[in-house]
Design a protein around this motif. Structure first.
Motif, short mmCIF file in Angstrom:
data_model
loop_
_atom_site.label_atom_id
_atom_site.label_comp_id
_atom_site.label_asym_id
_atom_site.label_seq_id
_atom_site.Cartn_x
_atom_site.Cartn_y
_atom_site.Cartn_z
N UNK A 154 8.25 -13.37 6.80
CA UNK A 154 7.36 -12.47 6.09
C UNK A 154 7.66 -12.54 4.60
N UNK A 155 6.74 -12.00 3.81
CA UNK A 155 6.96 -11.89 2.37
C UNK A 155 7.02 -10.42 1.99
N UNK A 156 7.88 -10.10 1.04
CA UNK A 156 8.00 -8.74 0.54
C UNK A 156 7.23 -8.65 -0.77
N UNK A 157 6.39 -7.63 -0.88
CA UNK A 157 5.53 -7.48 -2.05
C UNK A 157 6.08 -6.42 -2.99
N UNK A 158 5.77 -6.57 -4.26
CA UNK A 158 6.11 -5.54 -5.25
C UNK A 158 5.34 -4.27 -4.93
N UNK A 159 6.01 -3.14 -4.98
CA UNK A 159 5.34 -1.88 -4.65
C UNK A 159 4.30 -1.55 -5.70
N UNK A 160 3.05 -1.27 -5.30
CA UNK A 160 1.99 -1.01 -6.28
C UNK A 160 1.90 0.43 -6.74
N UNK A 161 2.65 1.35 -6.13
CA UNK A 161 2.50 2.75 -6.48
C UNK A 161 3.83 3.45 -6.70
N UNK A 162 3.77 4.78 -6.78
CA UNK A 162 4.95 5.59 -7.07
C UNK A 162 5.64 6.09 -5.81
N UNK A 163 5.09 5.82 -4.64
CA UNK A 163 5.60 6.40 -3.41
C UNK A 163 6.92 5.80 -2.97
N UNK A 164 7.24 4.60 -3.44
CA UNK A 164 8.45 3.92 -2.99
C UNK A 164 8.27 3.20 -1.68
N UNK A 165 7.04 3.13 -1.15
CA UNK A 165 6.78 2.43 0.10
C UNK A 165 7.05 0.94 -0.07
N UNK A 166 7.54 0.33 1.00
CA UNK A 166 7.77 -1.11 1.01
C UNK A 166 6.62 -1.81 1.71
N UNK A 167 6.26 -2.97 1.21
CA UNK A 167 5.16 -3.74 1.78
C UNK A 167 5.65 -5.12 2.18
N UNK A 168 5.22 -5.57 3.35
CA UNK A 168 5.50 -6.92 3.81
C UNK A 168 4.17 -7.58 4.17
N UNK A 169 4.11 -8.89 3.97
CA UNK A 169 2.88 -9.64 4.22
C UNK A 169 3.17 -10.83 5.12
N UNK A 170 2.29 -11.11 6.06
CA UNK A 170 2.47 -12.29 6.91
C UNK A 170 2.15 -13.55 6.13
N UNK A 171 2.72 -14.65 6.55
CA UNK A 171 2.54 -15.91 5.81
C UNK A 171 1.08 -16.33 5.75
N UNK A 172 0.33 -16.05 6.83
CA UNK A 172 -1.08 -16.44 6.84
C UNK A 172 -1.97 -15.49 6.05
N UNK A 173 -1.36 -14.46 5.42
CA UNK A 173 -2.08 -13.55 4.53
C UNK A 173 -3.02 -12.58 5.24
N UNK A 174 -2.99 -12.53 6.56
CA UNK A 174 -3.94 -11.70 7.29
C UNK A 174 -3.55 -10.23 7.34
N UNK A 175 -2.24 -9.96 7.43
CA UNK A 175 -1.80 -8.59 7.69
C UNK A 175 -0.76 -8.12 6.68
N UNK A 176 -0.81 -6.82 6.41
CA UNK A 176 0.21 -6.14 5.62
C UNK A 176 0.93 -5.15 6.52
N UNK A 177 2.23 -5.01 6.30
CA UNK A 177 3.05 -4.04 7.02
C UNK A 177 3.64 -3.11 5.97
#
Length: 426
Positions: A154-177
């Motif tokens: 998976x890939x870890x994304x830079x957090x876009x907001x102030x909530x501190x939530x973590x985002x992960x992305x699948x290699x095929x770009x279809x899904x975010x976790x």
């Protein structure tokens, strides 16, 4: 079942395969941080301080998120494999309350593979209800499980907001976790039946398409709650402009020096000050705004607020638009081919009446040049709770109440709709 389709057998084979010798692909290592910190401030500070590209940072062996990635993969493999092995049926109210738990010791068990992370427990919420949602939107169980639970990291994304939530992305770009709070998880489960009814009736919904909700309990007793959703802005689209629009103005401006960065997400005041407009065909705008109204009615009735519309704009030329018209015509007239399921049903991909074959709105900008617009409502799980009510009182006493984000759900929905149909989409 006597008959089990090839897709389901594929799910079960991969779900039960051992992962001890099948670690995700990785590059050079860096210093490790205990994955148990993912729900704490230390992990969020560490996360924000790391530099990432807009496409994300691949999670390799000694990456701070490596253990949690393995937990996600193992849990999703098992849960989707179990769900796919059961006969599809109509839902009951109990399906929205259902929970399944599974322990994953590092040494493995008779039905879980050995792995290289610490022991953990995986809890899957409402698996049958989310299976219905995935199938409604044409998400095949095998493809979904392989996308998240396969060998690719998976890939870890830079957090876009102030909530501190973590985002992960699948290699095929279809899904975010995305990680969510305990309160968000509980409230989502409280309104899950209403959310299900809404997205099943309104296939063109702008709301996030949530495909799974689960919780991981680490060996040290920390809880990590996550939702899986579709990715509105896959990196292969080469998006040139990004906007996060709420309809409020207080604090809704990006620093001038950041506006020209390709990875920046601009806000409401930036959109207005740059003279941006999205021009739609009258019939397209009518259908789009009607769907927006339906979605905002659901959000208002669910007592939700502080959401925004994420917009990605891609510049194209007239040649591209002509080719897209040809593809779209073929797409609309070609019979849908679904995958056969054990019950002899077929998964038929949902076909939008508003968006084109790749999920875009075909529009023009303020200079009358053709553009592709990809958009969706995000961050919808914020309840108008005591904290937000206090924020409304505090900020409302210092600033114009009409300009702040923290307002009651009915006011928020009305302002949001009016802003988009009068200031953004023309």
């Amino acid at each position: 079942a006597e008959y089990m389709g090839e897709k389901v057998r594929k799910v079960l084979r991969v779900a039960m395969s051992t992962t001890d010798n099948q670690q995700p692909k990785r590059s050079n290592s860096v210093s490790s941080v205990d994955s148990d910190n993912h729900n704490g401030a230390q992990a969020r500070r560490h996360f924000r301080n790391r530099t990432k590209s807009i496409t994300g940072e691949t999670i390799f062996k000694d990456h701070p998120s490596h253990d949690i990635m393995l937990n996600i993969k193992l849990g999703v493999r098992y849960s989707i494999g179990q769900s796919a092995s059961r006969e599809m049926r109509e839902l009951t109210i109990q399906d929205f309350l259902a929970q399944t738990k599974k322990m994953f010791p590092s040494e493995g068990t008779t039905d879980t593979p050995p792995h290289r992370s610490s022991d953990f427990k995986f809890k899957d919420y409402a698996p049958m209800a989310f299976r219905h949602i995935r199938e409604h939107f044409g998400i095949d169980a095998a493809d979904y499980m392989l996308s998240i639970g396969g060998d690719d990291a998976l890939k870890e994304l830079a957090t876009p907001g102030k909530s501190g939530a973590l985002f992960y992305k699948t290699k095929d770009d279809k899904f975010l976790i995305k990680t969510i709070s305990k309160q968000e998880s509980k409230y989502f489960r409280d309104i899950l039946a209403q959310y299900y009814n809404h997205v099943m009736v309104h296939g063109d919904t702008l709301l996030p398409r949530f495909f799974q909700l689960f919780r991981i309990k680490t060996k040290r007793g920390r809880f990590i709650r996550m939702v899986v959703m579709h990715n509105i802005l896959p990196s292969h689209l080469s998006i040139t402009e990004r906007y996060d629009l709420k309809g409020s103005t207080y604090g809704r401006r990006t620093d001038v020096e950041d506006r020209n960065r390709t990875s920046v997400t601009l806000k409401d005041l930036d959109f207005a000050e740059m003279g941006k407009r999205i021009l739609m065909k009258p019939e397209s705008k009518k259908a789009f705004i009607q769907q927006l109204v339906f979605d905002c009615q659901f959000l208002q009735e669910s007592k939700l607020m502080d959401y925004s519309l994420l917009i990605g704009v891609k510049q194209v030329d007239e040649t591209v638009m002509a080719e897209r018209a040809r593809i779209e015509a073929q797409y609309r007239t070609t019979p849908r081919q679904g995958d056969r399921l054990p019950s002899d049903r077929r998964i038929e991909p949902f076909r939008s009446k508003i968006f084109s074959f790749d999920g875009a709105l075909e529009c023009r900008n303020e200079a009358d040049n053709p553009i592709l617009v990809y958009c969706g409502i995000i961050d919808i799980l914020q309840e108008y709770d005591v904290r937000k009510q206090l924020e409304h009182v505090f900020k409302g006493a210092r600033y114009d109440r009409h300009t702040i984000s923290a307002v009651a759900p009915d006011q928020y929905a009305q302002r949001f709709m009016e802003y988009l149909r009068s200031k953004v989409f023309y």
